[in-house]
Design an enzyme around this catalytic site. Structure first.
Site, PDB file in Angstrom:
ATOM      1  N   GLU A 204      22.996  64.909 -47.739  1.00 48.94           N
ATOM      2  CA  GLU A 204      21.779  64.104 -47.684  1.00 48.94           C
ATOM      3  C   GLU A 204      20.828  64.541 -48.790  1.00 48.94           C
ATOM      4  OE1 GLU A 204      17.883  63.470 -44.901  1.00 48.94           O
ATOM      5  OE2 GLU A 204      19.535  64.697 -44.162  1.00 48.94           O
ATOM      6  N   LEU A 205      20.636  63.686 -49.738  1.00 51.29           N
ATOM      7  CA  LEU A 205      19.838  63.989 -50.933  1.00 51.29           C
ATOM      8  C   LEU A 205      18.478  64.608 -50.593  1.00 51.29           C
ATOM      9  CD1 LEU A 205      19.592  63.551 -54.017  1.00 51.29           C
ATOM     10  CD2 LEU A 205      18.439  61.403 -53.479  1.00 51.29           C
ATOM     11  N   ASP A 206      18.182  65.743 -51.162  1.00 49.62           N
ATOM     12  CA  ASP A 206      16.888  66.419 -50.980  1.00 49.62           C
ATOM     13  C   ASP A 206      16.588  66.723 -49.518  1.00 49.62           C
ATOM     14  OD1 ASP A 206      16.559  66.279 -53.678  1.00 49.62           O
ATOM     15  OD2 ASP A 206      15.130  64.627 -53.634  1.00 49.62           O
ATOM     16  N   GLY A 207      17.594  66.657 -48.670  1.00 50.71           N
ATOM     17  CA  GLY A 207      17.324  66.847 -47.247  1.00 50.71           C
ATOM     18  C   GLY A 207      17.887  68.133 -46.678  1.00 50.71           C
TER      19      GLY A 207
END
Lengths: 262, 262, 262, 262
Positions: A204-207
């Site tokens: 999950e991008l940037d998560g």
């Protein structure tokens, strides 16, 4: 916890530092013990595991420099911070190589005598580009891969391949801004602080789990160019802080959260 | 700018403080001049306007306490901060009344001898609730309406009615959390800082021009209850800071942005 | 102020940015005007001076990179910060040379292709050492001399010679610690924050006008070595901030105080 | 440490939270264990002590609200912060009384229904004034005495009498300013940050072990009056932070230093 330290004491290890934390929500127990001693460490992991419920995660590690590879694109500030700290023994790491989709930072790596590999993205298939990245990375079999402003989004397959060993830094705004040139947007919106977040990379991008965050105050008189400078200043400090924590094995990941014993 | 201060000098006003700012993106010019003097101020606004292009916005104001009305729900911290500062002359404001959809804070208002009005929301129509709020507010014709943790969303009609005169405080997280109990979510996500944003209220929920922002560092050992306490501490300081700026006429709104001359 | 901007307007200069400040205690007036324009600037200074009372200080300067010389001893962090920012155009400066009483930092200067001069102090007379420093400095006739952790105390004669053009960075503790190894003392005293102060150098040691200050939080778990690392982190940022302000001519000195238009 | 938690486990206490720290300089060992359980706690202290070398300091305490008495003079901000937090259950304390050498804050105590005692200092002997203070204090036998901007210096005899149970807050400047009106001095010196330090009171004035410290940035535009406001804001937050830590028994004093398990 009591029984764990008992194992160490029984084996005549000398405990230097001990941290424990029980997550009040999940009831998960975290423990980090730093110890020294000449006894044989081989059986230690197994001895401790036997004391614990099934599924407990036990690691016994040497506190020695980890090997890292740095991915960057065009911005110098995070890479330079790592290279300087590395050159002066301020990071418990061996910086093995810098890999970039551009050539702009080659001279910076060269100044510090660190191998630089150019893995251009020529507009072709992402798989091919990532295969090139991976072939450079795997040459060094690094403990950690640092995205020091690497500006291409990595595929879930790539992230999976280096599962949990990729660290990223990105700017953080309140409110968040989607789209291009967030500093121009932050200027237009008149935000009063800008920040940076260092985190583990997950699909999950940037998560992924957050390692370190900080902010600096800004005001309306600062141009988008000055906001970007402030952003660089905070990004490099937050990344350096996160790296120090990770390299000293002070960061535990639990689900999507970190427990940090600093 | 030159010609404006010329008008003041010509009328024998004494300039105390002068701030100017040209937005490099919009080329809009902002100026705040603080001055004293016994001369007649009536013609001043018109004299200055004549020097400026059509559409320029000119205001000549007395720097004297503004009247404010505070809306709150159940949380005491922001209201208490306002009441304490008001009681000791630290805010250039007359706090006229506290209005709440709950009765919980009535004793706090009473301690400081400020009228308290209970405008319950009984699950009926929002229009009726907001009409009740408005009837209390309009009794005081306040310069500013402060949402000191007022926990109901106001309709665009209500916001419009008090156009630009409503100030809100809300917690800010990186990343942002939607849904209930953000402190539990922040705990679960292991965030390292939490913050607060004070802003003007516009029809776009929490999207109005930002007046003040700040953060405090937190860590994994702080329970959701402790995070909430940290959140209260930063919220009340940020709201007090924003109020001070607004009450001293240091905040200019330009589009969705503030220019602050502090 | 009105009449000053009038001169600029009359000469068809275009005012970009204007800051003014009246010190409420001394009643001294400070003004910084940034402007562009093709007209002849030669008469400007005199035209403005004529408008002002005797003793007023007027300077008309080009905003172009200043030349600087950096003095250092053994610690790399402030020098490295300057060299990196310089290499990437983040400082409005030409770094002319590094001068040190030790040889340890020669390789760092070399990495960035900046001349390095070794002016050893061999235990002889301070005058001789300072004469050697001065002969290196004077080769470059720098606008500013930056003490980037230069660890020898400069004589009042030396300070006088470069009057007002020397900038120093030093760590700041609350409370202050006299004597050797302040980080060991700070550890022993259990301080909770450590800071850094950048200031102009005057004959009074560490007592010159302050340009920038900042702190970072620390706690009892940080060893003296970790406190020193935190100290380095904050020192280099504060020095870089101070340099940026000075190089952009945003700092006015008034007695033992600075007025900073940022 | 191992054996201590063994005692707890053997007695079927449930360990909630455990912190340990070994001071690397003194080799002193600190440990705080939070536990619950129905078993008899009476023998616990003795059982643990038997495991430890002579001179070890062991305390077994209930985590319940402590009783505190607040001393103040004329400034309201720290007292108000305590009273508000107390009124809303944010401090694990019972505020028993406010004692002051002035009458100015009597109405504030009254607003929160806390007894107020006036112990004026009429220019007579300090012993007499302190005897009056002590007679009020001793009525309540408080766990902690909080100097919430109490502006008279207490004698070593008085400090001794309440050995280690007095907490003070004071402003902190970099550099430090001796003499009257430090805010005027800070303004004249152009400092860029001001701070506050909360500490235990020892015979050495302002030199006791530090509990909490923080700073806020300021600039030349803030008048001495505005600096004083900023000072009040930071003082009240730092004092509240220190109180929270002390009341939750998170602060250990070791020589002139604190170890804080937060």
């Amino acid at each position: 916890m009591h029984s764990i330290t008992g194992v160490l004491a029984g084996d005549r290890f000398n405990i230097i530092r001990n941290h424990e934390f029980v997550d009040p929500v999940s009831s998960r127990f975290f423990m980090r013990t730093e110890f020294t001693g000449d006894a044989d460490r081989t059986p230690l992991c197994e001895s401790v595991r036997r004391l614990l419920p099934d599924g407990a995660h036990v690691r016994v590690l040497e506190l020695e420099p980890r090997s890292i590879v740095v991915l960057a694109t065009k911005e110098h500030h995070c890479l330079a911070e790592i290279l300087i700290r590395h050159a002066y023994g301020e990071l418990a790491a061996n910086v093995q190589a810098v890999i970039s989709n551009h050539e702009l930072l080659a001279p910076l790596a060269r100044r510090f005598e660190i191998p630089f590999h150019h893995a251009p993205y020529d507009g072709g298939r992402r798989e091919d580009h990532e295969a090139a990245l991976a072939s450079y990375i795997d040459r060094y079999a690094p403990d950690w891969i640092i995205l020091a402003k690497y500006m291409r989004i990595l595929s879930p397959q790539f992230v999976e391949r280096y599962g949990g060993r990729i660290i990223n830094i990105h700017h953080s705004f309140l409110p968040a801004f989607a789209g291009a040139d967030p500093y121009a947007q932050a200027f237009a919106r008149g935000v009063k602080i800008i920040g940076a977040t260092a985190h583990f990379v997950t699909a999950e991008l940037d998560g992924g789990p957050i390692i370190a965050q900080s902010v600096i105050p800004i005001d309306h008189t600062q141009s988008p160019r000055e906001l970007a400078q402030a952003g660089r200043d905070i990004e490099k400090l937050v990344l350096a802080r996160a790296l120090t924590l990770v390299l000293e094995e002070r960061v535990f990941v639990a689900g999507n959260k970190t427990v940090i014993f600093d």
